[in-house]
Write an enzyme that holds these catalytic residues in place. Structure first.
Site: not given
Ligand SMILES: Cc1cc2nc3c(=O)[nH]c(=O)nc-3n(C[C@H](O)[C@H](O)[C@H](O)COP(=O)(O)OP(=O)(O)OC[C@H]3O[C@@H](n4cnc5c(N)ncnc54)[C@H](O)[C@@H]3O)c2cc1C
Length: 222
Positions: A61, A86, A92, A94, A96, A163, A185, A190
């Site tokens: 934190t 997320r 971004e 646009s 539009r 577009r 993270h 990435r």
């Molecule tokens: C190499 C690679 C390949 C991938 N391939 C695909 C693919 O084929 N198809 C596809 O759709 N995606 C793919 N992804 C996307 C992947 O599934 C994740 O959505 C993305 O990496 C974001 O990760 P995250 O949710 O940990 O990060 P963030 O969205 O930044 O979230 C950070 C952390 O916050 C917490 N968090 C955020 N939102 C929530 C929630 N709603 N509920 C609970 N906890 C939450 C979790 O602990 C999460 O780890 C890929 C990603 C990578 C790196």
């Protein structure tokens, strides 16, 4: 917009850091509220030691109190991957409102790799037999898509509808802001070799830009 701290990425993209809140020692100072001794003077080394402790024990934190704001120019298909993180705030350009300029990404020859046999979603390390031809095909079809786009705009079609013919290698631009904990993270995911090469290039540029600001938090990424 201040783009002095900027790294060029791919053929026409870039990552710039525009604003930062916090520094290398802020997480340590924030963490000390737990002991109610924030104001006691500490050496930089004591702060760095505490930051390492926080990272090691996942007391994350205090890292969230550091905020980093980037401005980037990136192809839409890379943006689609990065937007999955997320916890970042995004605003971004646009298409539009703004007519897209003929700005599209063509991978360099060394990126023209064959499909990997081991990693189903990635490239191998083997070059295709004719990388220049792949570049030519990408350039040609992208130009055709932009020709169609410009014709639709000239027909008077609204930008938001014209577009839809733009290719996913079209460059977009955005502000992307995140806290240090979630940025680390993001970088872990990435910068991994399983991530797409182009997304890795952006992640590497983001890391290079924050290294001098947060040397302790980023030392494990060196
Ligand atoms: C190499 C690679 C390949 C991938 N391939 C695909 C693919 O084929 N198809 C596809 O759709 N995606 C793919 N992804 C996307 C992947 O599934 C994740 O959505 C993305 O990496 C974001 O990760 P995250 O949710 O940990 O990060 P963030 O969205 O930044 O979230 C950070 C952390 O916050 C917490 N968090 C955020 N939102 C929530 C929630 N709603 N509920 C609970 N906890 C939450 C979790 O602990 C999460 O780890 C890929 C990603 C990578 C790196």
């Amino acid at each position: 917009m201040d783009l002095t701290r900027k790294i060029d990425v791919l053929d026409k993209g870039f990552v710039a850091i525009t604003d930062v809140m916090g520094d290398d020692t802020l997480p340590a100072r924030v963490a000390r509220t737990s002991f109610n001794n924030v104001d006691r003077p500490r050496s930089v080394e004591a702060d760095r030691k505490l930051v390492r402790y926080l990272l090691r024990h996942k007391h994350t934190t205090p890292l969230e109190f550091c905020q980093i704001r980037y401005y980037m120019k990136l192809p839409i298909f890379v943006a689609r991957q990065i937007i999955r993180h997320r916890t970042a705030s995004v605003n971004e350009i646009s298409f539009r409102y703004v007519q897209a300029s003929r700005d599209f990404y063509v991978p360099q020859e060394s990126f023209m790799l064959t499909q990997s046999e081991i990693n189903k979603q990635g490239s191998s390390e083997i070059s295709v037999s004719d990388p220049a031809k792949c570049q030519e095909i990408i350039t040609q079809i992208s130009n055709q898509a932009f020709d169609a786009y410009e014709r639709l705009v000239n027909e008077g079609l609204a930008l938001e509808r014209a577009r839809i013919v733009l290719p996913v290698n079209t460059y977009t631009e955005w502000y992307w802001q995140i806290d240090l904990h979630n940025l680390l993270h993001f970088l872990r995911l990435r910068l991994d070799k399983h991530a797409q090469l182009e997304a890795r290039e952006y992640a590497q540029a983001m890391l290079e830009l924050i290294k001098p600001i947060f040397p302790t938090a980023t030392e494990n990424f060196q």
